[in-house]
Scaffold this motif. Structure first.
Motif, PDB file in Angstrom:
ATOM      1  N   ARG A  94      -6.293 -55.544  29.627  1.00 43.74           N
ATOM      2  CA  ARG A  94      -7.742 -55.445  29.694  1.00 43.74           C
ATOM      3  C   ARG A  94      -8.307 -56.810  30.068  1.00 43.74           C
ATOM      4  O   ARG A  94      -7.888 -57.832  29.552  1.00 43.74           O
ATOM      5  CB  ARG A  94      -8.278 -55.023  28.336  1.00 43.74           C
ATOM      6  CG  ARG A  94      -9.759 -54.888  28.286  1.00 43.74           C
ATOM      7  CD  ARG A  94     -10.212 -54.560  26.870  1.00 43.74           C
ATOM      8  NE  ARG A  94     -11.547 -54.040  26.841  1.00 43.74           N
ATOM      9  CZ  ARG A  94     -12.642 -54.773  27.006  1.00 43.74           C
ATOM     10  NH1 ARG A  94     -12.543 -56.053  27.243  1.00 43.74           N
ATOM     11  NH2 ARG A  94     -13.828 -54.225  26.961  1.00 43.74           N
ATOM     12  N   ASP A  95      -9.279 -56.816  30.978  1.00 42.82           N
ATOM     13  CA  ASP A  95      -9.965 -58.045  31.356  1.00 42.82           C
ATOM     14  C   ASP A  95     -11.010 -58.331  30.281  1.00 42.82           C
ATOM     15  O   ASP A  95     -11.980 -57.589  30.133  1.00 42.82           O
ATOM     16  CB  ASP A  95     -10.606 -57.885  32.733  1.00 42.82           C
ATOM     17  CG  ASP A  95     -11.316 -59.136  33.207  1.00 42.82           C
ATOM     18  OD1 ASP A  95     -11.143 -60.197  32.571  1.00 42.82           O
ATOM     19  OD2 ASP A  95     -12.036 -59.059  34.221  1.00 42.82           O
ATOM     20  N   GLU A 102     -11.405 -50.156  30.421  1.00 42.14           N
ATOM     21  CA  GLU A 102     -10.397 -49.597  31.310  1.00 42.14           C
ATOM     22  C   GLU A 102     -10.227 -48.113  30.965  1.00 42.14           C
ATOM     23  O   GLU A 102     -10.461 -47.698  29.830  1.00 42.14           O
ATOM     24  CB  GLU A 102      -9.066 -50.328  31.136  1.00 42.14           C
ATOM     25  CG  GLU A 102      -9.114 -51.809  31.427  1.00 42.14           C
ATOM     26  CD  GLU A 102      -9.298 -52.128  32.894  1.00 42.14           C
ATOM     27  OE1 GLU A 102      -8.963 -51.266  33.737  1.00 42.14           O
ATOM     28  OE2 GLU A 102      -9.790 -53.221  33.199  1.00 42.14           O
ATOM     29  N   ASP A 103      -9.809 -47.308  31.932  1.00 48.88           N
ATOM     30  CA  ASP A 103      -9.621 -45.872  31.692  1.00 48.88           C
ATOM     31  C   ASP A 103      -8.592 -45.615  30.600  1.00 48.88           C
ATOM     32  O   ASP A 103      -8.742 -44.704  29.796  1.00 48.88           O
ATOM     33  CB  ASP A 103      -9.185 -45.164  32.980  1.00 48.88           C
ATOM     34  CG  ASP A 103     -10.305 -45.084  33.997  1.00 48.88           C
ATOM     35  OD1 ASP A 103     -11.480 -45.208  33.596  1.00 48.88           O
ATOM     36  OD2 ASP A 103     -10.002 -44.901  35.188  1.00 48.88           O
ATOM     37  N   TRP A 104      -7.524 -46.428  30.555  1.00 48.41           N
ATOM     38  CA  TRP A 104      -6.453 -46.196  29.597  1.00 48.41           C
ATOM     39  C   TRP A 104      -6.870 -46.494  28.160  1.00 48.41           C
ATOM     40  O   TRP A 104      -6.229 -46.035  27.227  1.00 48.41           O
ATOM     41  CB  TRP A 104      -5.204 -46.983  29.979  1.00 48.41           C
ATOM     42  CG  TRP A 104      -5.367 -48.473  30.017  1.00 48.41           C
ATOM     43  CD1 TRP A 104      -5.589 -49.234  31.119  1.00 48.41           C
ATOM     44  CD2 TRP A 104      -5.290 -49.385  28.918  1.00 48.41           C
ATOM     45  NE1 TRP A 104      -5.667 -50.561  30.779  1.00 48.41           N
ATOM     46  CE2 TRP A 104      -5.481 -50.677  29.434  1.00 48.41           C
ATOM     47  CE3 TRP A 104      -5.079 -49.237  27.550  1.00 48.41           C
ATOM     48  CZ2 TRP A 104      -5.469 -51.814  28.630  1.00 48.41           C
ATOM     49  CZ3 TRP A 104      -5.071 -50.362  26.754  1.00 48.41           C
ATOM     50  CH2 TRP A 104      -5.268 -51.632  27.290  1.00 48.41           C
ATOM     51  N   LEU A 125      -0.359 -47.035  29.853  1.00 47.49           N
ATOM     52  CA  LEU A 125       0.776 -46.523  30.627  1.00 47.49           C
ATOM     53  C   LEU A 125       0.299 -45.347  31.469  1.00 47.49           C
ATOM     54  O   LEU A 125      -0.418 -44.474  30.972  1.00 47.49           O
ATOM     55  CB  LEU A 125       1.893 -46.034  29.702  1.00 47.49           C
ATOM     56  CG  LEU A 125       2.514 -47.029  28.732  1.00 47.49           C
ATOM     57  CD1 LEU A 125       3.537 -46.332  27.853  1.00 47.49           C
ATOM     58  CD2 LEU A 125       3.131 -48.195  29.465  1.00 47.49           C
ATOM     59  N   ARG A 126       0.690 -45.332  32.741  1.00 43.25           N
ATOM     60  CA  ARG A 126       0.434 -44.168  33.591  1.00 43.25           C
ATOM     61  C   ARG A 126       1.720 -43.371  33.638  1.00 43.25           C
ATOM     62  O   ARG A 126       2.794 -43.905  33.930  1.00 43.25           O
ATOM     63  CB  ARG A 126      -0.002 -44.582  34.994  1.00 43.25           C
ATOM     64  CG  ARG A 126      -0.356 -43.363  35.861  1.00 43.25           C
ATOM     65  CD  ARG A 126      -0.898 -43.701  37.235  1.00 43.25           C
ATOM     66  NE  ARG A 126      -0.108 -44.682  37.946  1.00 43.25           N
ATOM     67  CZ  ARG A 126      -0.513 -45.916  38.263  1.00 43.25           C
ATOM     68  NH1 ARG A 126      -1.717 -46.323  37.892  1.00 43.25           N
ATOM     69  NH2 ARG A 126       0.269 -46.736  38.930  1.00 43.25           N
ATOM     70  N   LEU A 127       1.619 -42.097  33.328  1.00 44.64           N
ATOM     71  CA  LEU A 127       2.787 -41.219  33.323  1.00 44.64           C
ATOM     72  C   LEU A 127       3.013 -40.646  34.717  1.00 44.64           C
ATOM     73  O   LEU A 127       2.117 -40.637  35.557  1.00 44.64           O
ATOM     74  CB  LEU A 127       2.593 -40.104  32.299  1.00 44.64           C
ATOM     75  CG  LEU A 127       2.355 -40.570  30.859  1.00 44.64           C
ATOM     76  CD1 LEU A 127       2.127 -39.379  29.946  1.00 44.64           C
ATOM     77  CD2 LEU A 127       3.504 -41.419  30.363  1.00 44.64           C
ATOM     78  N   ARG A 128       4.197 -40.138  34.944  1.00 43.97           N
ATOM     79  CA  ARG A 128       4.536 -39.560  36.249  1.00 43.97           C
ATOM     80  C   ARG A 128       3.687 -38.332  36.566  1.00 43.97           C
ATOM     81  O   ARG A 128       3.451 -38.028  37.728  1.00 43.97           O
ATOM     82  CB  ARG A 128       6.015 -39.195  36.300  1.00 43.97           C
ATOM     83  CG  ARG A 128       6.885 -40.422  36.350  1.00 43.97           C
ATOM     84  CD  ARG A 128       8.208 -40.098  36.998  1.00 43.97           C
ATOM     85  NE  ARG A 128       9.046 -41.266  37.028  1.00 43.97           N
ATOM     86  CZ  ARG A 128       9.078 -42.127  38.032  1.00 43.97           C
ATOM     87  NH1 ARG A 128       8.306 -41.940  39.068  1.00 43.97           N
ATOM     88  NH2 ARG A 128       9.868 -43.160  37.992  1.00 43.97           N
ATOM     89  N   GLY A 131      -1.081 -38.524  33.928  1.00 46.43           N
ATOM     90  CA  GLY A 131      -1.818 -38.782  32.697  1.00 46.43           C
ATOM     91  C   GLY A 131      -1.731 -40.239  32.260  1.00 46.43           C
ATOM     92  O   GLY A 131      -0.897 -41.007  32.733  1.00 46.43           O
ATOM     93  N   LEU A 132      -2.630 -40.604  31.358  1.00 47.03           N
ATOM     94  CA  LEU A 132      -2.650 -41.946  30.791  1.00 47.03           C
ATOM     95  C   LEU A 132      -2.407 -41.860  29.296  1.00 47.03           C
ATOM     96  O   LEU A 132      -2.911 -40.948  28.633  1.00 47.03           O
ATOM     97  CB  LEU A 132      -4.002 -42.621  31.036  1.00 47.03           C
ATOM     98  CG  LEU A 132      -4.412 -42.860  32.483  1.00 47.03           C
ATOM     99  CD1 LEU A 132      -5.830 -43.400  32.543  1.00 47.03           C
ATOM    100  CD2 LEU A 132      -3.460 -43.826  33.145  1.00 47.03           C
TER     101      LEU A 132
END
Length: 169
Positions: A94-95, A102-104, A125-128, A131-132
């Motif tokens: 996160r900035d 952030e979306d996550w 984490l972005r899943l395959r 999803g987040l």
């Protein structure tokens, strides 16, 4: 059966904290004996045992629900285990200077708890499947580095294995 190498671990709670209450009661007992004041044997032994009992319940819960373990093939957060093959990418931190979330950060936290546990920091984490989710750890930078390295070492997987003519093999 192959044993996975543990790349990162956090126990969630340590057993040594169970001794803090009885140790404090022992110090009070020594002070009472040294100062020739009335010694409260029963009360101090009872309180030491009671504190140790309650703290050991907290340690068991912490080790079960707030522990983290990253192995060659899996990431375990509490009681939930996620195969590394299901993770597409580790998202950037996160900035801190940004006003936007952030979306996550609003994604589901791994494990059975309702969110990221106290004193832990989430990792996006972005899943395959697109999803987040949020992984989490006290040492979030250590987990992030170990997770990034583990994902970089896995073999490249292609989603569509098609021949030159577009037919599935």
């Amino acid at each position: 059966m192959r044993d996975d190498t543990v790349l990162f671990t956090e126990p969630g709670a340590r057993w040594r904290v169970v001794a803090y209450g009885p140790a404090l009661c022992a110090i009070i007992l020594i002070l009472e004996v040294a100062t020739s004041s009335p010694v409260h044997w029963f009360a101090l032994i009872f309180c030491g045992a009671l504190i140790a009992g309650f703290v050991s319940l907290q340690v068991v819960a912490g080790r079960r629900h707030v522990s983290v373990e990253l192995a060659d093939d899996t990431l375990r957060e509490g009681t939930e285990t996620l195969p590394l093959s299901a993770i597409d990418a580790v998202l950037p931190e996160r900035d801190e200077e940004s006003w936007d979330d952030e979306d996550w950060e609003s994604a589901r936290a791994l494990g059975e708890l309702s969110g990221v546990p106290r004193r832990r920091t989430g990792i996006g984490l972005r899943l395959r499947d697109g999803g987040l989710v949020q992984a989490w750890a006290r040492d979030h930078r250590g987990l992030r580095a170990a997770l990034t390295a583990a994902l970089a070492q896995r073999p490249a997987q292609t989603e569509d294995r098609q021949g030159e003519n577009g037919a599935d093999r």
